[in-house]
Design an enzyme around this catalytic site. Sequence first.
Site, PDB file in Angstrom:
ATOM      1  N   CYS A   1      47.570  43.382  83.555  1.00  0.00           N
ATOM      2  CA  CYS A   1      47.413  44.788  83.964  1.00  0.00           C
ATOM      3  C   CYS A   1      48.726  45.448  84.377  1.00  0.00           C
ATOM      4  CB  CYS A   1      46.373  44.918  85.065  1.00  0.00           C
ATOM      5  SG  CYS A   1      46.713  43.976  86.563  1.00  0.00           S
TER       6      CYS A   1
ATOM      7  N   ASP B   1      43.306  53.356  84.365  1.00  0.00           N
ATOM      8  CA  ASP B   1      42.973  51.977  84.721  1.00  0.00           C
ATOM      9  C   ASP B   1      43.081  51.073  83.497  1.00  0.00           C
ATOM     10  OD1 ASP B   1      41.978  49.646  85.748  1.00  0.00           O
ATOM     11  OD2 ASP B   1      40.063  50.478  86.411  1.00  0.00           O
TER      12      ASP B   1
ATOM     13  N   HIS C   1      42.151  48.034  83.264  1.00  0.00           N
ATOM     14  CA  HIS C   1      41.171  46.948  83.307  1.00  0.00           C
ATOM     15  C   HIS C   1      39.958  47.249  82.424  1.00  0.00           C
ATOM     16  CE1 HIS C   1      43.531  46.707  87.059  1.00  0.00           C
ATOM     17  NE2 HIS C   1      43.470  45.412  86.821  1.00  0.00           N
TER      18      HIS C   1
END
EC number: 3.4.22.-
Length: 459
Positions: free
Chosen positions: A178, A359, A361
């Site tokens: 990430c 994000d 993820h």
Amino acid sequence: MADVSQRTQQAVDTAMAGAAEMSRYGRRLLNMLWDPEPTNDRSLNRPVWCLGCSYTNEPTTVDRPDQDASSTVRATLPTTPSTTTLPYPLKAVPTTPPESSSSSFSSSLAYDELLEDAGWPIAFLDDFESRVWMTYRSEFEPISKSNDPRASAALSFAMRLRTLADQGGFSSDTGWGCMIRSGQSLLANTLVICQLGRDWRRGKAARQEREILARFADDPRAPYSLHNFVRHGAVACGKFPGEWFGPSATARCIQALANSNESSLRVYSTGDLPDVYEDSFMAVAKPDGETFHPTLILVGTRLGIDKINQVYWEALTATLQMPQSVGIAGGRPSASHYFIGAQRSGDAYEPGSYLFYLDPHCTRPALPFHEDVDQYTSDDINTCHTRRLRRLHVRDMDPSMLIGFLIKDEDDWDMWKDSVKYVQGKTIINVADHDPARGMPAEREAAIDEVETLKGEFV
């Protein structure tokens, strides 16, 4: 007996690491199950920022002469969001205006009567969606595992379990990539601004956009691929494949890869300290002493122990309001985000701001590499953008982060220096004339020699 004790301790350590990992994944699962999209209370009319541009839902009022030219008609253009950038010279970084002291009945209705845009300025959503969004990917060419005996200990508990089940290397970066993806996002948006301009929006210059995204494909042939970040991280930063990167390692990879592959962009990194030195910066931006090259400044910093110290909240938020901003890579421990926007909290009793982020993820199939960028499909490109807003209050951010700024020319440099100096709260970036590591400037050495000579004459 000692071996038994050692094995027992290792088992306890592994169990504790596993429990901590499960707790973290549990919180993440809860966030996924309960992650409503934020709404904007129109009644407060708070500006929302995206990389140095401000947007509101306030009706725009313009002055125009009447037909008889004897009076001025004030025309109101409803629902037209305004877009502004910070003025030059910048003597203080503007902050969003204070909130109203209390909620009203009309403000509660703003949440009951949700529109498709959830109350956000359309121009802000268009800007947000146009930012490049790099995420976890899967099914790419495997990245070989390290044979170093220390490699396993460097991995998270979940990754250790995964490597036991899969001996063929890493064909996905889910669970460990990430921060690399956040760094890729920061670099990709820097290139977009450099080559397409800050006003670029989706649907324009489609081929040029594909050319930029192709450099981040999940393939060793792409200069800014995950594979090349991992390769340089292993060589220069001591990071093993499958190991989570921190801001410092990410900055070093961006600097090395960009300096090797970009003729029109330079990268200046402060390392782990928030100090920017003008002589060192100019050595990167103006290597021949004459021509200024657009330069990405990467500031690695830590603004607290477990949480960001409140004295830094305003200055950190202000970085996203600067025209030179290209975002912040950071977020939560082992769960990096890419922050690109900000809006002051609507609660009069809650200080600080919410920061909007992309994000990483979210696992998608690998972005393929094509020599001919016309082979990219709309679906390929769509995976690099999102209109879905997510935000985090500044108090909940991890204090360790990487802050990026794009300096296009010397006027930009002068403006940015003022921006980071004149902020509310405590400054988070220090700018000095000379880097101690570069030694003393020649004119300074000559001045000291003169003083020594005069001193000798008076003895």
